[in-house]
Enzyme design. Sequence first.
Site, short mmCIF file in Angstrom:
data_model
loop_
_atom_site.label_atom_id
_atom_site.label_comp_id
_atom_site.label_asym_id
_atom_site.label_seq_id
_atom_site.Cartn_x
_atom_site.Cartn_y
_atom_site.Cartn_z
N ARG A 90 -7.39 -92.11 68.81
CA ARG A 90 -6.97 -92.91 70.07
C ARG A 90 -8.14 -93.55 70.32
O ARG A 90 -9.13 -93.14 70.85
CB ARG A 90 -6.37 -92.12 70.94
CG ARG A 90 -5.98 -92.80 72.38
CD ARG A 90 -5.50 -92.22 73.46
NE ARG A 90 -5.43 -93.04 74.68
CZ ARG A 90 -6.00 -92.82 75.79
NH1 ARG A 90 -6.30 -91.70 76.08
NH2 ARG A 90 -5.90 -93.57 76.89
N HIS A 93 -8.02 -100.12 78.69
CA HIS A 93 -8.98 -98.83 79.23
C HIS A 93 -9.89 -99.56 79.94
O HIS A 93 -11.18 -99.26 79.79
CB HIS A 93 -9.29 -98.22 77.96
CG HIS A 93 -9.73 -96.66 78.36
ND1 HIS A 93 -9.16 -95.47 77.78
CD2 HIS A 93 -10.52 -96.14 79.29
CE1 HIS A 93 -9.55 -94.39 78.15
NE2 HIS A 93 -10.56 -94.73 79.30
N GLU A 130 -4.66 -94.70 82.56
CA GLU A 130 -4.73 -94.11 84.02
C GLU A 130 -4.47 -95.29 85.17
O GLU A 130 -5.68 -95.60 85.74
CB GLU A 130 -6.22 -93.49 84.25
CG GLU A 130 -6.38 -92.30 83.08
CD GLU A 130 -7.37 -91.38 83.25
OE1 GLU A 130 -8.44 -91.95 83.92
OE2 GLU A 130 -7.66 -90.29 82.55
N ASN A 186 -3.15 -87.40 80.82
CA ASN A 186 -4.68 -87.12 80.46
C ASN A 186 -4.86 -85.90 81.83
O ASN A 186 -4.62 -86.12 83.08
CB ASN A 186 -5.47 -88.35 81.11
CG ASN A 186 -5.33 -89.47 79.98
OD1 ASN A 186 -4.80 -89.18 79.00
ND2 ASN A 186 -5.91 -90.77 80.23
N TYR A 228 -7.74 -82.91 83.12
CA TYR A 228 -8.88 -82.27 83.15
C TYR A 228 -9.14 -81.15 84.08
O TYR A 228 -9.64 -80.13 83.74
CB TYR A 228 -9.87 -83.16 83.73
CG TYR A 228 -10.14 -84.42 82.49
CD1 TYR A 228 -11.00 -84.32 81.49
CD2 TYR A 228 -9.55 -85.64 82.55
CE1 TYR A 228 -11.30 -85.21 80.62
CE2 TYR A 228 -9.75 -86.51 81.49
CZ TYR A 228 -10.46 -86.48 80.59
OH TYR A 228 -10.57 -87.31 79.66
N GLU A 274 -5.57 -87.14 76.85
CA GLU A 274 -6.82 -86.85 77.00
C GLU A 274 -6.76 -85.38 77.79
O GLU A 274 -6.24 -84.91 78.46
CB GLU A 274 -7.63 -87.69 78.15
CG GLU A 274 -7.87 -88.99 77.46
CD GLU A 274 -8.66 -89.95 78.53
OE1 GLU A 274 -9.24 -89.67 79.33
OE2 GLU A 274 -8.32 -91.20 78.25
C1 BG6 Z 1 -10.67 -90.42 82.14
C2 BG6 Z 1 -10.93 -91.53 81.43
O1 BG6 Z 1 -10.62 -90.64 83.46
O2 BG6 Z 1 -11.49 -89.15 82.07
C3 BG6 Z 1 -11.94 -91.19 80.37
O3 BG6 Z 1 -9.82 -91.95 80.67
C4 BG6 Z 1 -13.23 -90.68 80.87
O4 BG6 Z 1 -12.55 -92.62 80.06
C5 BG6 Z 1 -12.91 -89.31 81.28
O5 BG6 Z 1 -14.21 -90.90 80.36
C6 BG6 Z 1 -13.73 -88.42 81.96
O6 BG6 Z 1 -13.73 -88.74 83.45
P1 BG6 Z 1 -14.58 -88.42 84.60
O7 BG6 Z 1 -13.82 -88.57 85.87
O8 BG6 Z 1 -15.30 -87.19 84.42
O9 BG6 Z 1 -15.76 -89.52 84.47
#
Ligand code: BG6
Length: 466
Positions: A87, A132, A177, A308, A310, A374
């Site tokens: 991607r 993006h 996003e 996405n 995290y 992601e």
């Molecule tokens: C996402 C983005 O928010 O997370 C990416 O799509 C980015 O481009 C990644 O690099 C890491 O995020 P952050 O919030 O830790 O800078």
Amino acid sequence: LVLCVQRTSAFYYGQFPDNFAWGVSTSAYQTEGSWNEGGRGPSIWDTFSKSPGKIVDGSNGDQASDSYKKYREDVQLLKQLGVKYYRFSISWSRVLSNGTLASRNEEGIQFYKSLVQELKNNNIEPVVTLYHWDLPQKLQDMGGWESDSIVNFFVEYSNLMFKELGPQVKMWITINEPYDVAWYGYGTGSQAPGIKEPGTKPYAVGRNLILAHVRVYKLYKESYAPSQGGKIGIALNSDWKLPKTNSQEDRQAADRAKQFMLGWFASPIFGNGDYPEVMKTRAGSRLPSFSLQEIIDNRGSSDFFGINHYTTKLVENSPSMDAGESYSKDLGVKESFDPTWDGPSEKKIYPEGMRELLKYIKSTYGNPVVYVTENGVGDCGTIVDETRVNYLKNYIDQVLQALKLDHVDVRGYFVWSLIDNFEWSAGYTKKYGIYKVDFERGGRDRTPKASANFYRDVITHNGFPT
Ligand code: BG6
């Protein structure tokens, strides 16, 4: 004395379905560099990163990971990993230097054709993100995402990409996003274009992002999908949100936080076509409404749900004392991390949040096809990146649990990111790559980290066989 407690969630051994789409993700501004070469025009991230004080280490993406020049090498890394999908995003101002069709740049178009061809030659499927975050600066000067005219510009640009790359590309993502574009671009101002008008602009911009997505979805479905046979969706981002206490106020606050982050875009596109009720009530007329026709068009305007993800946040009810109107005030919560969670300061490791979020998507939005577009964690860039290995292992396992135990229709998983790159306002202080990039030297050499070897093994075994 710092005591490091590594939380481990209950591990599930098993394998993914045979055709599960393993991949990695990157984006143009973060990796390509060659910002003023090959006819590329400036984008809002060139402008923003060069404005004093915006990027913590004063850096920018002028050279970044040099992927414009080293794309063949990057494809070899993908091959080493054994991923079937890559991607990446297109830099709009590389193919249309000022954003409009009149500024068509053949060299830029050719670059993406060569990249796609190189991927195909190596049996890797391209997954192309159209937007993006790097809007052509010229379009920003004409109002950017605040102006209704952006919708037509985005349609024209996307149409060109479908025409040029569509014969080879079978998976498209319109926008990455939209939450970040609207909130960080126009609310906090911590991302380009750096506007701080938190009461109104994020809502106005959010609306145009949705309308632009829907128009491009329709264009592809009507004019390209029948002959090209690909799929098109959007990549939304969301934390998982846990109530800080079991009080009714905190439980409602956590639900509100999901609606204001994920629901803002997911409810129009994957839900009933309109914003979540709680947003309409709290933001009132500052959240510009959709017409009936728009609601109808919004509904179901995506072939798959790209997510996405995290981290997880603890959420408590907290009426904001901020002066003036703002999205945060409308939301009315305070977010934090559980101090027992391991991980870097803003991306704490709570793997169960992945499974919870996937279950929530299934139950809230009618069991859509889902791709984790992601997932990853930032650190300071060590080669033996144990934190990342531990993170990926447990997060991937939670995807497996969602798939096997909760029957969420997850079709693929993409690590952020293939290589270290320009991490937006964090510059080069934070690294997400499973391959290290040597930013000290012009050559930008790549070296596999422990996480690259780990991910290759997961792909080879298609999960965690018993
Ligand atoms: C996402 C983005 O928010 O997370 C990416 O799509 C980015 O481009 C990644 O690099 C890491 O995020 P952050 O919030 O830790 O800078």
